[in-house]
Design a protein around this motif. Structure first.
Motif, PDB file in Angstrom:
ATOM      1  N   HIS A  79       0.837  -1.202   0.000  1.00  0.00           N
ATOM      2  CA  HIS A  79       0.000   0.000   0.000  1.00  0.00           C
ATOM      3  C   HIS A  79       0.874   1.255   0.000  1.00  0.00           C
ATOM      4  O   HIS A  79       1.899   1.319   0.704  1.00  0.00           O
ATOM      5  CB  HIS A  79      -0.896  -0.012   1.237  1.00  0.00           C
ATOM      6  N   ALA A 470     -16.487   7.206   2.150  1.00  0.00           N
ATOM      7  CA  ALA A 470     -15.064   6.886   2.280  1.00  0.00           C
ATOM      8  C   ALA A 470     -14.834   5.428   2.658  1.00  0.00           C
ATOM      9  O   ALA A 470     -13.946   4.770   2.117  1.00  0.00           O
ATOM     10  CB  ALA A 470     -14.420   7.803   3.318  1.00  0.00           C
ATOM     11  N   ASP A 473     -15.855   3.036  -0.311  1.00  0.00           N
ATOM     12  CA  ASP A 473     -14.859   3.054  -1.385  1.00  0.00           C
ATOM     13  C   ASP A 473     -13.505   2.537  -0.922  1.00  0.00           C
ATOM     14  O   ASP A 473     -12.555   2.485  -1.711  1.00  0.00           O
ATOM     15  CB  ASP A 473     -14.679   4.475  -1.926  1.00  0.00           C
ATOM     16  N   GLN A 474     -13.398   2.173   0.374  1.00  0.00           N
ATOM     17  CA  GLN A 474     -12.171   1.644   0.976  1.00  0.00           C
ATOM     18  C   GLN A 474     -11.017   2.646   0.930  1.00  0.00           C
ATOM     19  O   GLN A 474      -9.850   2.280   0.916  1.00  0.00           O
ATOM     20  CB  GLN A 474     -11.769   0.316   0.307  1.00  0.00           C
ATOM     21  N   ARG A 475     -11.378   3.950   0.913  1.00  0.00           N
ATOM     22  CA  ARG A 475     -10.355   4.989   1.023  1.00  0.00           C
ATOM     23  C   ARG A 475      -9.976   5.207   2.480  1.00  0.00           C
ATOM     24  O   ARG A 475      -8.899   5.723   2.771  1.00  0.00           O
ATOM     25  CB  ARG A 475     -10.879   6.296   0.416  1.00  0.00           C
TER      26      ARG A 475
END
Length: 500
Positions: A79, A470, A473-475
């Motif tokens: 990530h 958020a 959207d997996q932000r």
């Protein structure tokens, strides 16, 4: 003097201090398993199998890879928010139904949604992970060289006995304790124990003394059979001589023709390596099978998933074995708690021959659907899958089956057990339900950190739409996606009035 065989058996039994154990006598039916070979070389180390297809494994070169249902390589990257790279991968362990924990030279990393994420609690544990298991309360347990740890809602805590760490754990399994309460079984220094949940957040460790071992017999393996609408969970124990299971009426021996050597379980399926043979037990159907055409001379289990698939090493090859072209269900995971009134549920069929027809079965209702999405709720005009309503279901355990029927008269079935507990029947509040999520996963950045302040009920209520967008959207959170059930909890809290 000649002694009859029956009398001799009776005399030997009377002299044997080991209590008699009821026996199950499986009659395995031969089956030709489907075999999908991995396109890359996989290391002989534990891996993670995803019930929607594929899995996550360490390679012989020390890389960590994600494999698809057909054995090809999929995307898996560090990530961008990580402050450290994983380094050489050593092993992969199950975290949840769709996530894994990777042990690498630079510590532990969460593998989810195509990312390797450095979780905030990773600094507590260095390398030395031996096993993981998830209990029905949503906790993940980590058997580490330094002790036994419980991870829940992003917080890590150690389970100790009289202030002492439980070091040396080699195997973990989630299954009911002997009294039927929620339990975590573990093998430590050749001693079998179970941690029993006595109250929320409170566990008591008990040594298992009821297991009827013979003199010199040792426990060498452990597995947990999941619960479903048709049966309760069970602990299965592999000893140096035999296979045993903890049923509702006590311990039972699974009488196999030959000595069992390896044991692996996921969901309602058990796999057993038995001296040149590979057996599979489907607890939902109550049947045993024997895999044909599998050379087990150089054999090792790597991982198994809840669909009945086992990833194994056969010599130099890594192969996924299944009983047939089992559909994979997307949108509903084995053993999950469904809190929404409607879900988008789809299926993916094994590449190759398309089924002649496809149906879902739930609560006695058969729902025919069409490909290529095989959406339980049907599709919009533009092809977007529609959600299916569970409103008519009674709260409790249910089974959803996806059934592919083929032109030759055969069918392939995937049954998923789930617990329907609609939140519409439960009063939600920020302090009781949402604050724990905030403190575990959001406070690090949104209290005193650089992100938007969200430290109070009013701030959460005013920013509910932004928060929901958020996390869906997996932000956010920045250290990795929330569990889908926690996302659903936030959505339902906002939709039902965002109560304090």
């Amino acid at each position: 003097m000649r002694v009859s065989p029956l009398l001799l058996a009776a005399l030997l039994s009377a002299c044997d201090p080991t209590p008699s154990v009821p026996q199950d006598h499986p009659s395995p039916e031969p089956f030709q398993p489907m075999q999908v070979q991995a396109a890359v070389d996989v290391a002989p180390a534990p891996g993670f199998a995803d019930q929607t297809g594929g899995g996550i494994f360490a390679t012989a070169e020390g890389n960590v890879i994600r494999l698809r249902l057909d054995g090809t390589k999929a995307a898996l990257e560090s990530h961008p928010g990580n402050t450290v790279t994983p380094g050489r991968a050593r092993a992969v362990f199950r975290m949840g139904p769709d996530s894994a924990l990777v042990e690498a030279d630079n510590g532990l990393f969460l593998a989810q949604s195509g990312w390797l994420i450095a979780p905030p609690w990773r600094e507590v544990l260095s390398t030395g992970l031996a096993a993981t298991a998830a209990t029905p309360d949503g906790a993940v347990w980590l058997g580490h060289a330094s002790g036994l740890y419980r991870l829940q809602d992003g917080a890590l805590s150690a389970l100790k006995v009289n202030g002492q760490a439980l070091e040396g754990i080699t195997t973990l399994a989630s299954a009911p304790a002997e009294d039927g309460s929620q339990g975590l079984w573990f093998l430590r220094q050749e001693t079998l124990s179970v941690a029993v949940r006595t109250a929320p957040g409170t566990w008591q460790v008990r040594q298992v003394t009821s297991l009827p071992l013979k003199e010199g017999e040792r426990v060498v393996g452990l597995a947990g059979l999941g619960a479903s609408e048709k049966g309760k969970g069970e602990a299965w124990v592999l000893t140096s001589e035999r296979l045993m299971r903890r049923a509702a009426d006590g311990w039972r021996q699974v009488a196999l023709a030959r000595k069992p050597e390896q044991l692996l379980a996921a969901g309602r399926f058990i796999w057993v390596k038995v001296d040149g043979k590979l057996l599979s037990h489907d607890a939902e159907a109550g049947t045993w099978g024997e895999a044909s055409g599998v050379d087990t001379r150089e054999f090792r289990f790597l991982a198994a998933d809840e669909s009945g698939c086992a990833w194994v090493q056969l010599g130099a090859d890594t192969v996924a074995l299944t009983r047939g072209p089992i559909p994979r269900v997307l949108g509903l995971l084995e053993g999950s708690q469904v809190v929404e009134d409607a879900l988008v549920v789809r299926s993916r069929v094994v590449p190759g021959v398309a089924p002649l027809s496809f149906v879902y079965e739930v609560a006695g209702v058969e729902v025919p659907v069409r490909g290529p999405d095989y959406s339980l709720g049907g599709s919009e005009a533009d092809g977007t899958p529609k959600p299916y309503s569970f409103v008519g279901l009674e709260p409790g355990l249910h089974t959803l089956s996806a059934v592919a029927r083929y032109a030759d008269g055969t069918e392939a079935r995937r049954s998923v057990s789930f617990d329907y507990q609609p939140l519409s029947t439960v009063a939600l509040g920020w302090d009781k339900d949402i604050r724990p999520i905030h403190e575990a996963r959001c406070a690090k950045c949104h209290d005193s950190g650089p992100a938007r302040p969200l430290s109070t009920y009013t701030l959460w209520k005013d920013n509910a739409e932004l928060i929901i967008a958020a996390v869906k959207d997996q932000r956010m959170p920045a250290d990795g996606p929330l569990d889908p059930q926690l996302i659903s909890l936030i959505q339902r809290w906002a939709a039902t009035g965002a109560n304090p």
